[in-house]
Design an enzyme around this catalytic site. Structure first.
Site, PDB file in Angstrom:
ATOM      1  N   LYS A 196       0.850  -1.182   0.000  1.00  0.00           N
ATOM      2  CA  LYS A 196       0.000   0.000   0.000  1.00  0.00           C
ATOM      3  C   LYS A 196       0.888   1.235   0.000  1.00  0.00           C
ATOM      4  O   LYS A 196       1.722   1.418   0.887  1.00  0.00           O
ATOM      5  CB  LYS A 196      -0.897  -0.003   1.241  1.00  0.00           C
ATOM      6  N   LYS A 248      -2.337  -1.482  -3.760  1.00  0.00           N
ATOM      7  CA  LYS A 248      -3.201  -0.313  -3.685  1.00  0.00           C
ATOM      8  C   LYS A 248      -2.387   0.953  -3.745  1.00  0.00           C
ATOM      9  O   LYS A 248      -1.389   1.033  -3.029  1.00  0.00           O
ATOM     10  CB  LYS A 248      -3.962  -0.379  -2.366  1.00  0.00           C
TER      11      LYS A 248
HETATM   12  C1  PBG Z   1      -6.765   3.574   5.533  1.00  0.00           C
HETATM   13  C2  PBG Z   1      -7.387   3.435   4.200  1.00  0.00           C
HETATM   14  C3  PBG Z   1      -7.352   4.394   3.193  1.00  0.00           C
HETATM   15  C4  PBG Z   1      -8.050   3.849   2.122  1.00  0.00           C
HETATM   16  C5  PBG Z   1      -8.499   2.606   2.491  1.00  0.00           C
HETATM   17  N1  PBG Z   1      -8.067   2.354   3.788  1.00  0.00           N
HETATM   18  C6  PBG Z   1      -6.823   5.759   3.185  1.00  0.00           C
HETATM   19  C7  PBG Z   1      -5.424   6.028   3.513  1.00  0.00           C
HETATM   20  O1  PBG Z   1      -4.597   5.119   3.645  1.00  0.00           O
HETATM   21  O2  PBG Z   1      -5.124   7.202   3.652  1.00  0.00           O
HETATM   22  C8  PBG Z   1      -8.236   4.539   0.811  1.00  0.00           C
HETATM   23  C9  PBG Z   1      -9.228   3.956  -0.110  1.00  0.00           C
HETATM   24  C10 PBG Z   1      -9.591   4.884  -1.213  1.00  0.00           C
HETATM   25  O3  PBG Z   1      -8.971   5.938  -1.403  1.00  0.00           O
HETATM   26  O4  PBG Z   1     -10.531   4.534  -1.944  1.00  0.00           O
HETATM   27  N2  PBG Z   1      -7.193   2.625   6.420  1.00  0.00           N
END
Ligand code: PBG
Length: 323
Positions: A196, A248
């Site tokens: 991520k 992601k």
């Molecule tokens: C954090 C989380 C995020 C998203 C999913 N889980 C945001 C981040 O890491 O700042 C983002 C998902 C999206 O942008 O659609 N738990």
């Protein structure tokens, strides 16, 4: 010159193209992410995500019923609480909005639609970080694992089929697997957000969950410049017990999806995140692109890169289109 090979022969008609098509998407590949807002009495639109809402209990039930009926692969739930704290305790309450939303969903769709609960603190902390803070203000990895373990048991007992570990703390998959097994939840699966990235693409999501974050997540999410590091993250998560690994965002990281898919023997997922969604919606609204074609092209590219499972806010719409 005699042209012996003529690739165009296989593109002559739609039926011919269909015959040789390498990648197809189906409803079952798709995960629908949903937001559930504590004490909401009706669905609340999210300005930066056209068509996406913060659900009330009733609108959540309708959305998951529709998703199940359309054959969507799974639903992934994010809770938006009324109260936040700096300890993350709010996330561990047995009646947190997230745990309740898991129960409402299981009551509605049972085993027809796997339920993935987001296991992370960012929606619940007053500072918006994915973990608890050390006295110096940094995110305390090992203290956070303790909170994740408590949250994991609550979410498993609420009936989650799977937990989505999205916090990017070191050791989170192993810690959660261990406590779940200790409590007898050996069947609760783990979807690890293994690679991520610290991405600009999460902008609209922060609206969706009313994130309180100031600053950034660069000490725990990955540097967009790194690929080898993603393989290390994936290797660790699989070793710690991840049942599915996720990359992601998706589009800026198709190379990562392909490399991860080469490496592992567990299913690979990718998340087409809020900013990727919003870019296409905004361009379509401005009349710049054909919305449906763009959506299908994007999802096909993510699957072609190697993600058999795709989390997308378009899941139910695309499932309907594919009918
Ligand atoms: C954090 C989380 C995020 C998203 C999913 N889980 C945001 C981040 O890491 O700042 C983002 C998902 C999206 O942008 O659609 N738990």
């Amino acid at each position: 010159m005699a042209i012996i090979e003529r690739p165009r022969r296989l593109r002559r008609t739609e039926a011919m193209r269909r015959l040789v098509r390498e990648t197809t998407i189906s409803a079952a590949d798709l995960i629908l992410p949903v937001f559930v807002k504590e004490n909401a009495t009706e669905p609340i639109p999210i300005a930066s995500m056209p068509g996406v809402v913060q659900h009330s209990p009733d609108s959540l039930r309708a959305a998951v019923e529709e998703a199940a009926e359309l054959g969507v692969g799974a639903v992934m739930i994010f809770g938006v609480p009324e109260e936040r704290d700096d300890s993350g305790d709010a996330a561990c309450a047995v009646d947190s909005v997230l745990a309740e939303a898991v129960r409402w969903t299981k009551e509605t769709t049972g085993d027809a639609l796997p339920v993935i609960a987001d296991l992370c603190l960012d929606e619940f902390t007053s500072h918006g970080h994915c973990g608890v803070l050390a006295p110096d203000g940094s995110v305390d990895n090992d203290a956070t694992l303790g909170v994740y373990r408590r949250m994991a048991v609550v979410l498993a007992e609420a009936g989650s089929d799977m937990l989505g570990l999205s916090g990017m703390m070191d050791g989170q998959v192993g810690a959660v697997r261990e406590i779940l097994d200790e409590w007898g939840h050996t069947d609760t699966a783990l979807l690890a957000y293994a690679a991520k990235y610290a991405s600009a693409m999460y902008g609209p999501f922060r609206d969706a969950v009313e994130s309180q974050l100031t600053g950034d997540r660069k000490t725990y999410q990955q540097d967009p410049a790194n690929a080898v590091e993603a393989l290390r993250e994936v290797r660790l998560d699989v070793a710690e017990g991840a049942d599915i690994v996720m990359v992601k965002p998706a589009l800026p990281y198709l190379d990562i999806i392909a490399r991860v898919e080469d490496m592992v023997d567990v299913p690979v997922a990718a998340y087409v995140v809020s900013g990727e969604f919003a870019m296409i919606e905004a361009a379509a609204q401005a009349g710049m692109i054909d919305r449906e074609r763009a959506i299908l092209e994007v999802l096909t590219s993510v699957k072609r890169a190697g993600a058999g499972i795709i989390a997308t806010y378009w899941a139910s719409e695309v499932a309907r289109l594919l009918r």
